[in-house]
Scaffold this motif. Sequence first.
Motif, mmCIF file in Angstrom:
data_model
loop_
_atom_site.group_PDB
_atom_site.id
_atom_site.type_symbol
_atom_site.label_atom_id
_atom_site.label_comp_id
_atom_site.label_asym_id
_atom_site.label_seq_id
_atom_site.Cartn_x
_atom_site.Cartn_y
_atom_site.Cartn_z
ATOM 1 N N MET A 229 6.355 4.480 23.576
ATOM 2 C CA MET A 229 5.232 6.114 23.000
ATOM 3 C C MET A 229 5.667 7.045 22.564
ATOM 4 O O MET A 229 5.132 7.352 21.661
ATOM 5 C CB MET A 229 4.338 6.724 24.500
ATOM 6 C CG MET A 229 3.275 4.721 24.797
ATOM 7 S SD MET A 229 1.995 4.123 23.878
ATOM 8 C CE MET A 229 0.891 5.267 23.903
ATOM 9 N N VAL A 230 7.464 7.660 23.258
ATOM 10 C CA VAL A 230 7.529 8.734 22.636
ATOM 11 C C VAL A 230 7.716 7.954 20.537
ATOM 12 O O VAL A 230 7.516 8.614 20.022
ATOM 13 C CB VAL A 230 9.194 8.751 22.904
ATOM 14 C CG1 VAL A 230 9.529 10.245 22.011
ATOM 15 C CG2 VAL A 230 8.771 8.843 24.354
ATOM 16 N N GLU A 231 8.178 7.145 20.564
ATOM 17 C CA GLU A 231 8.517 6.985 19.090
ATOM 18 C C GLU A 231 7.348 6.564 18.159
ATOM 19 O O GLU A 231 6.742 7.504 17.186
ATOM 20 C CB GLU A 231 8.801 5.263 19.057
ATOM 21 C CG GLU A 231 10.142 4.627 19.473
ATOM 22 C CD GLU A 231 11.202 4.907 18.214
ATOM 23 O OE1 GLU A 231 10.897 4.567 17.354
ATOM 24 O OE2 GLU A 231 12.439 4.413 18.716
ATOM 25 N N ILE A 232 6.296 6.219 19.278
ATOM 26 C CA ILE A 232 4.500 6.486 17.871
ATOM 27 C C ILE A 232 4.405 7.453 18.152
ATOM 28 O O ILE A 232 3.941 7.677 16.886
ATOM 29 C CB ILE A 232 3.561 5.181 18.520
ATOM 30 C CG1 ILE A 232 4.218 3.944 18.711
ATOM 31 C CG2 ILE A 232 2.238 5.333 18.088
ATOM 32 C CD1 ILE A 232 3.460 3.365 19.969
ATOM 33 N N ALA A 233 4.743 8.679 18.797
ATOM 34 C CA ALA A 233 4.432 9.591 18.863
ATOM 35 C C ALA A 233 5.162 10.906 17.437
ATOM 36 O O ALA A 233 4.189 11.351 16.778
ATOM 37 C CB ALA A 233 4.608 10.596 19.909
ATOM 38 N N ARG A 234 6.322 9.602 16.782
ATOM 39 C CA ARG A 234 6.590 10.170 15.816
ATOM 40 C C ARG A 234 4.876 10.540 14.666
ATOM 41 O O ARG A 234 5.746 11.010 13.606
ATOM 42 C CB ARG A 234 7.808 9.759 15.525
ATOM 43 C CG ARG A 234 8.802 9.856 16.243
ATOM 44 C CD ARG A 234 10.425 9.246 15.920
ATOM 45 N NE ARG A 234 11.477 9.601 17.019
ATOM 46 C CZ ARG A 234 12.644 8.837 16.611
ATOM 47 N NH1 ARG A 234 12.457 7.487 16.668
ATOM 48 N NH2 ARG A 234 13.081 9.117 17.849
ATOM 49 N N ALA A 235 4.348 8.956 14.432
ATOM 50 C CA ALA A 235 3.383 9.155 13.650
ATOM 51 C C ALA A 235 3.149 9.642 13.032
ATOM 52 O O ALA A 235 2.299 10.453 12.353
ATOM 53 C CB ALA A 235 3.050 7.577 14.273
ATOM 54 N N GLN A 236 2.729 9.887 14.805
ATOM 55 C CA GLN A 236 1.106 11.327 15.192
ATOM 56 C C GLN A 236 2.547 12.564 14.947
ATOM 57 O O GLN A 236 0.775 13.582 14.229
ATOM 58 C CB GLN A 236 1.182 11.387 16.450
ATOM 59 C CG GLN A 236 0.355 12.363 16.897
ATOM 60 C CD GLN A 236 -1.751 11.802 17.093
ATOM 61 O OE1 GLN A 236 -1.798 12.681 15.716
ATOM 62 N NE2 GLN A 236 -2.219 10.635 17.110
#
Lengths: 320, 502
Positions: free
Chosen positions: B152-159
């Motif tokens: 989820m931390v990785e995906i938060a980068r996209a956000q």
Amino acid sequence: MKQTLVKITTEWLMRNHIWAFLFLVVIFFTFASPYFLSINNLSNVLTQSAFIGILAIGMTLVMINGEIDLSVGAILAVSVALSIGLQNSGLGIWTSVMLALFSGAMLGFLNGSLIALSGINSFIITLGGLIGIRGLVFVYTGGDALIVKDFSYTEYPEIYLGPFSITAIIFLSLIAFFQWFLTSTKHGREAYAIGDNAEAAYDAGILVKRHVVINFTICGFLAAISGILLSMRLGTAEPQAGRIWELWTIIAVVLGGTRLTGGYGSMLKTLGGVLTLAVVQNGLRLMNTPNYVELIVMGAVLILALGLDRLFTSKTRENV
Amino acid sequence: MSEVKNVLSLHGISKFFPGVKALDNVSFDIRPGEVHALVGENGAGKSTLMKILAGLYNPDQGNIIHQDKHVKIRNPLEARTRGILLIHQELSLSPELSVAENIYLGAWPTNFFGVLKKRKLNKDSLIALSAMGCDFGPKVRVGSLSIAKRQMVEIARAQAFNANVVIFDEPTASLTDTEKEQLFNTIRELKARDVGIVYISHKMDEIFEIADRITVLRDGTVQGTVHTKDTNINLITKMMIGRELNTFFTRANSEIGSEVLRVEKLCRKGEFENVSFSIKSGEVLGLYGLIGAGRSEVAETIFGVRKADSGKIAWMEKEINFPTPRQAIDMGLCLAPESRKEQGLVLNMSGKNNVTLPHLVKYSNYTVMDWRRELATFEKYREVLDIKTTGADQEVVQLSGGNQQKFVLAKWLCNEPDLLILDEPTRGIDVGSKSAIHALIAGLAEQGLAVIVISSEMPEVLGVSHRILTMSEGRLNGEFSGMEMTESNLINAVSQHLEQTA
Ligand SMILES: Nc1ncnc2c1ncn2[C@@H]1O[C@H](COP(=O)(O)OP(=O)(O)OP(=O)(O)O)[C@@H](O)[C@H]1O
Ligand SMILES: [Mg+2]
């Protein structure tokens, strides 16, 4: 309120176990030798620890970055030799000092560039530096000790602010500055990122090689500072100055809790490590311990302190 | 329809690795506000193509047009500054740094002198995290988070990043359903902001849920690009593997024999409690539950990687002490772990040596290695699992993610133990090889092995198991066999407990 304070302190000590260890060592020597706990002696210990201490600052930076610098002792010797040698050949004191500092930074830059460009492990490159640079010092000094001509140069270390010598003040200021540098600047924090996971850092667009070059340059520069302070204190430039100091430096840093593998550590830990080493050495000498016993004790201290680290870290950090 | 503008397009891209043509004249484009799925078998070249966009590899041929300009993306920094963000197949995080620092890694806000603006960093990260419904704060050390949360931390980068192209390389491999929904919400938000999105996955249902267009790669060449609404799963699968895929699941038709393992009241504080079950030879036992339910922990405890606090284990009807992994392997118990990079493989070793690594005694008869037998084993599994490698000596670090996973499996399958525990055996594996693995499991059970299959993919557990245990929040809470093994029963069992504790 009180509870949280206790909790915070214990947590801090868990993470910086070396300070707890240092505290125990101080208590031990206080009882073991009547000469130990005096302002005069402690002030002396702090001053003596500054030389390895300043080397250790650069080493900590490089080690958090995931590298190692074995050439710090040799760079220190260059700085000692140049600062005295150039003075003697007629340049002014401060010009000589500036040139010595500059050459330290350049040697660090050279180390860093070779590592970044060739991709060869820093252990190997700086091992070459350790031998090669020392060789240069021998060439420059002709193998003999240079003795300072202008004795006003050796008076600087006599400046004191209360119990703190100028040498100690410079050391502590550098610790404070680089602690701030590590925690609060982009460059400093990125060093952790690189040491921790170089691939992830590179993928995220961090210029890993530039960091390596900069940190080695800083490390070389600091080694030169240490060399200048040493030359002022000794007034002579031995070609053997700072021999195997790189080992003591690494021991101090590791003792503090900074990891050889990178990504973890701090200047406060290193300060703890440096002081512990200095206190143990000083205490043993006050107790008239023979030199070889001193070495045995130092080795034991290292293993003991790291055992403590292992014990605490396995409790505080799960699933890594 | 008039000309559609692309935010990014690739023309005639080729990439060669020693011995492999990873990409051959590939053209691919991404439109703003579109989700473009990229599918293909393991080793088809999906990650390679995306790494070229992220500046990690340079193409040998072809050109890239980004926002109407011909560009060269020489390193990751150039990709980032152009607004191209790759969310990696394998986690790409620094465990010692905080969540916030990881989200913005490489782009931390600073003042003129390079001093970090920590407050801004934490505040912005908090916004991104709460937009995704994460229950952890920006200051937590990433190393203390579970794998799913790290994802989820990785995906938060996209956000968090102001990107114009975001690439997701198999983002859902270790996410729970709720986290997957959060990911999809993030993707929809990005779409609304006119970001172009590439989505790589082996899960067809996800692709059909989220993608607008699908491009199929096979052996480094594009098989075609289609609109999702004009196609269906069967057509896509056929494009991917070049043949029809008829039966997805094979259940073993085996004789159930005597008890192999019995576990009684196994406990490990904070992970699982009172776990009791048994398994007989020839049986395939499914262990279903959401990610984080404690299934892998139970498996690792039985195998000896973790130490149990209390409980009993009986092996072949005799009570034994908790084994170490070495003892477990020697007595005939094997565990194929779920994460290949950390637990499964020695990355800089060849595929062949990885496969035989735990069984060197067997392959050497206590003396020198029997190269020929080692090679034969390697070749056998390479064929059965359809592993794409240039040869027995290729280091596994050079293989695609799915092919690495296949080696983890081969490593434990080749030992032919009495009990085999497979933890998420088909994670990151393409549909064709999935059914090969299922057939292999069935074959082993028919030879009399007991197999435990841990999986969070419902069709997989339902398809291969004789009996299914469900687990949630560290407890076993259901057992189903025969006609009771239905989707709704499993969902009920797993969610019931959640409600009780909520
Ligand atoms: N660094 C490398 N050196 C040599 N070969 C490589 C390297 N990286 C990838 N390859 C090869 O290129 C091919 C394509 O790999 P890629 O990782 O792009 O596959 P993929 O489609 O992402 O597969 P998966 O679904 O398994 O992730 C594989 O045959 C792989 O072995
Ligand atoms: Mg891939």
